[in-house]
Design an enzyme around this catalytic site. Sequence first.
Site, PDB file in Angstrom:
ATOM      1  CE1 TYR A 135      -3.039   3.072   0.338  1.00 14.77           C
ATOM      2  CE2 TYR A 135      -3.437   2.415   2.629  1.00 14.77           C
ATOM      3  CZ  TYR A 135      -3.690   3.522   1.479  1.00 14.77           C
ATOM      4  OH  TYR A 135      -4.506   4.370   1.630  1.00 14.77           O
ATOM      5  CE  LYS A 163      -5.962   1.940  -0.946  1.00 10.86           C
ATOM      6  NZ  LYS A 163      -6.582   2.135   0.225  1.00 10.86           N
TER       7      LYS A 163
END
Length: 291
Positions: A135, A163
């Site tokens: 992330y 992500k």
Amino acid sequence: MDFGRLIVAMVTPFDENLQINWDQTGALIDYLIEEQGNESIVVSGTTGESPTITEEEKLQLFEYALKHANGRCKIIAGTGSNDTAHSIHLSQAAEKLGVDALLLVAPYYNRPSQEGLYQHFKAIAESVSIPCILYNVEGRTGVNISAETTIRLSQISNIVATKDCANLDQLTQIVSGAAPEFLVYSGDDSMALPVLSIGGHGIVSVASHVVGKEMKNMINCYLQGETREAAKIHARIHPVLLGMFNCPHRVPNPAPVKYALNRKGIQVGGVRLPLIPVTEEEGRFIDALFN
């Protein structure tokens, strides 16, 4: 493992005392899957107020979400932090509960070097056997996982996706240079369609709490070659995609989406300090997004 194209980063419902409301957590999971079409759920990510959720609460949330979802979607546990040893501990505990994957945010505040980032994620991934998703959100962490570092990490067998909230230039580098099966998800709702256009796989979304059906339709249209229709849907929901993060005074997530859910009758309560609820002015701005 396929996490689908539309993943929601779920808010954590609270009661009037700002304790986890388990009944509403179950109702929210049902709503996110059945009404909004989300294919995976991130539990205790930033949108779930992970900085103010205790470790005990996180583990309870992971276990509850697994049992309640009952195979209807994948459960991704937010177990990353800026302490590698603690991230390993929490990741291993989540794996024992049976979560489908881990979401590992870049270490915040201590701002490690690119080599430090690589060693941090490598150590966590090697401590578990389940899939790990990186992330990258520099606006919150103060550090960018570079394209080169992400590509290097993609070679680790159970680091399967990212992500990423970086710009299209960086995401293009990752898409073209990462391991063949590595998936790139946009971490920015308003960039979902552009990221698909450069070879990204999907979106890890906040707005899919409230416009998930529309987002899924947009993604499906794009994948079926109906690009003009996808662009029309993107334009139609774009104010909401931006508005959840661009309230007056830049209200931090998840206060705006919690307000929007409460107004829709999905009772998720307030936010824990240091976050505060939206003001009347900010609430009027959010209301206008749906009128």
